[in-house]
Enzyme design. Structure first.
Site, PDB file in Angstrom:
ATOM      1  N   PHE A 121     -13.484  -1.992  -2.766  1.00  0.00           N
ATOM      2  CA  PHE A 121     -13.123  -1.653  -4.147  1.00  0.00           C
ATOM      3  C   PHE A 121     -12.961  -2.878  -5.034  1.00  0.00           C
ATOM      4  O   PHE A 121     -12.616  -2.753  -6.212  1.00  0.00           O
ATOM      5  CB  PHE A 121     -11.832  -0.823  -4.167  1.00  0.00           C
ATOM      6  N   HIS A 147       0.919  -4.235 -11.966  1.00  0.00           N
ATOM      7  CA  HIS A 147       0.856  -5.169 -10.836  1.00  0.00           C
ATOM      8  C   HIS A 147       2.184  -5.892 -10.692  1.00  0.00           C
ATOM      9  O   HIS A 147       2.799  -6.269 -11.696  1.00  0.00           O
ATOM     10  CB  HIS A 147      -0.231  -6.222 -11.058  1.00  0.00           C
ATOM     11  N   THR A 179       1.456   1.069  -3.354  1.00  0.00           N
ATOM     12  CA  THR A 179       0.135   0.861  -3.965  1.00  0.00           C
ATOM     13  C   THR A 179      -0.463   2.185  -4.448  1.00  0.00           C
ATOM     14  O   THR A 179      -0.980   2.275  -5.566  1.00  0.00           O
ATOM     15  CB  THR A 179      -0.816   0.201  -2.944  1.00  0.00           C
ATOM     16  N   TYR A 220      -6.927 -11.812  -7.502  1.00  0.00           N
ATOM     17  CA  TYR A 220      -7.067 -10.855  -6.388  1.00  0.00           C
ATOM     18  C   TYR A 220      -7.925 -11.419  -5.253  1.00  0.00           C
ATOM     19  O   TYR A 220      -8.563 -10.650  -4.525  1.00  0.00           O
ATOM     20  CB  TYR A 220      -7.675  -9.552  -6.903  1.00  0.00           C
ATOM     21  N   ARG A 278       8.912  -4.834  -6.358  1.00  0.00           N
ATOM     22  CA  ARG A 278       8.099  -3.881  -5.570  1.00  0.00           C
ATOM     23  C   ARG A 278       8.798  -2.526  -5.495  1.00  0.00           C
ATOM     24  O   ARG A 278       8.144  -1.481  -5.520  1.00  0.00           O
ATOM     25  CB  ARG A 278       7.853  -4.413  -4.155  1.00  0.00           C
ATOM     26  N   ARG A 333       5.113   3.850 -10.403  1.00  0.00           N
ATOM     27  CA  ARG A 333       3.891   4.546  -9.966  1.00  0.00           C
ATOM     28  C   ARG A 333       4.191   5.984  -9.555  1.00  0.00           C
ATOM     29  O   ARG A 333       3.369   6.881  -9.748  1.00  0.00           O
ATOM     30  CB  ARG A 333       3.226   3.770  -8.835  1.00  0.00           C
ATOM     31  N   ASN A 390      -3.175   2.471 -11.138  1.00  0.00           N
ATOM     32  CA  ASN A 390      -1.756   2.527 -10.753  1.00  0.00           C
ATOM     33  C   ASN A 390      -0.831   1.720 -11.668  1.00  0.00           C
ATOM     34  O   ASN A 390       0.243   1.294 -11.274  1.00  0.00           O
ATOM     35  CB  ASN A 390      -1.581   2.182  -9.280  1.00  0.00           C
ATOM     36  N   GLU A 398       0.624 -16.896  -8.893  1.00  0.00           N
ATOM     37  CA  GLU A 398       0.139 -16.067 -10.002  1.00  0.00           C
ATOM     38  C   GLU A 398       0.720 -16.523 -11.340  1.00  0.00           C
ATOM     39  O   GLU A 398       0.021 -16.524 -12.357  1.00  0.00           O
ATOM     40  CB  GLU A 398       0.471 -14.599  -9.710  1.00  0.00           C
ATOM     41  N   LYS A 453      -1.323  -3.012 -16.376  1.00  0.00           N
ATOM     42  CA  LYS A 453      -2.782  -2.906 -16.306  1.00  0.00           C
ATOM     43  C   LYS A 453      -3.307  -2.100 -17.506  1.00  0.00           C
ATOM     44  O   LYS A 453      -2.524  -1.435 -18.207  1.00  0.00           O
ATOM     45  CB  LYS A 453      -3.163  -2.250 -14.973  1.00  0.00           C
TER      46      LYS A 453
END
Ligand code: ATP
Ligand code: MG
Length: 137
Positions: A57, A115, A91, A49, A85, A102, A112, A126, A9
């Protein structure tokens, strides 16, 4: 083989974390099969998303990531979605164990760093959203 969509990100790019992030997937044994830097449109982010469209948010999330640039990647290998993950963490960086991306580098849920797809089905969706077939090795 399984493939996963991973995106660094804007906060991760700005903080100079691209190298360390790529290294963490490489050292685990995964193979990078696609990579590009781009400024994502709001359109692609709303689609990406879309499951979060009714969250409070959502607008902030799309607006922030659309400022870019991001690094979009596809990684391949055994259990890459589940392991991805684990490598990334939870998250919220507060809930992320030390040793995860993270957990080691993040402070805020809205910043964070990275993704990763949450299932094999969303990874495939995706990858098709962000990459053309001829952009993958
Ligand atoms: P990502 O999909 O970005 O990998 P994730 O799967 O861990 O993250 P999601 O539930 O899909 O978490 O949320 C997507 C993103 O929305 C999060 O990474 C985070 O940046 C943002 N987000 C999630 N929950 C909140 C929240 N409560 N407040 C602000 N931003 C949030
Ligand atoms: Mg998610």
């Amino acid at each position: 083989t399984i493939e996963n969509f991973i995106m660094i990100k804007p906060d991760g790019v700005q903080r100079g974390l691209c190298g360390v992030i790529i290294k963490r997937f490489e050292r685990k044994g995964y193979k990078l099969i696609g990579l590009k830097m781009l400024n994502p449109t709001e359109e692609i982010l709303k689609e990406h998303y879309k499951d979060l469209a009714d969250k409070p948010f959502f607008k902030k999330l799309v607006n922030y990531i659309s400022q870019g640039p991001v690094i979009a990647m596809v990684w391949e290998g055994v259990d890459i979605v589940k392991q991805g993950r684990r490598i990334i963490g939870e998250t919220n960086p507060l809930d992320s164990a030390v040793g995860t991306i993270r957990g080691d580098f993040g402070l805020e849920v809205g910043r964070n760093i990275i993704h990763g797809s949450d299932s094999v089905a969303s990874a495939n969706r995706e990858i098709n959203l962000w990459f053309k077939a001829d952009e993958l090795i």
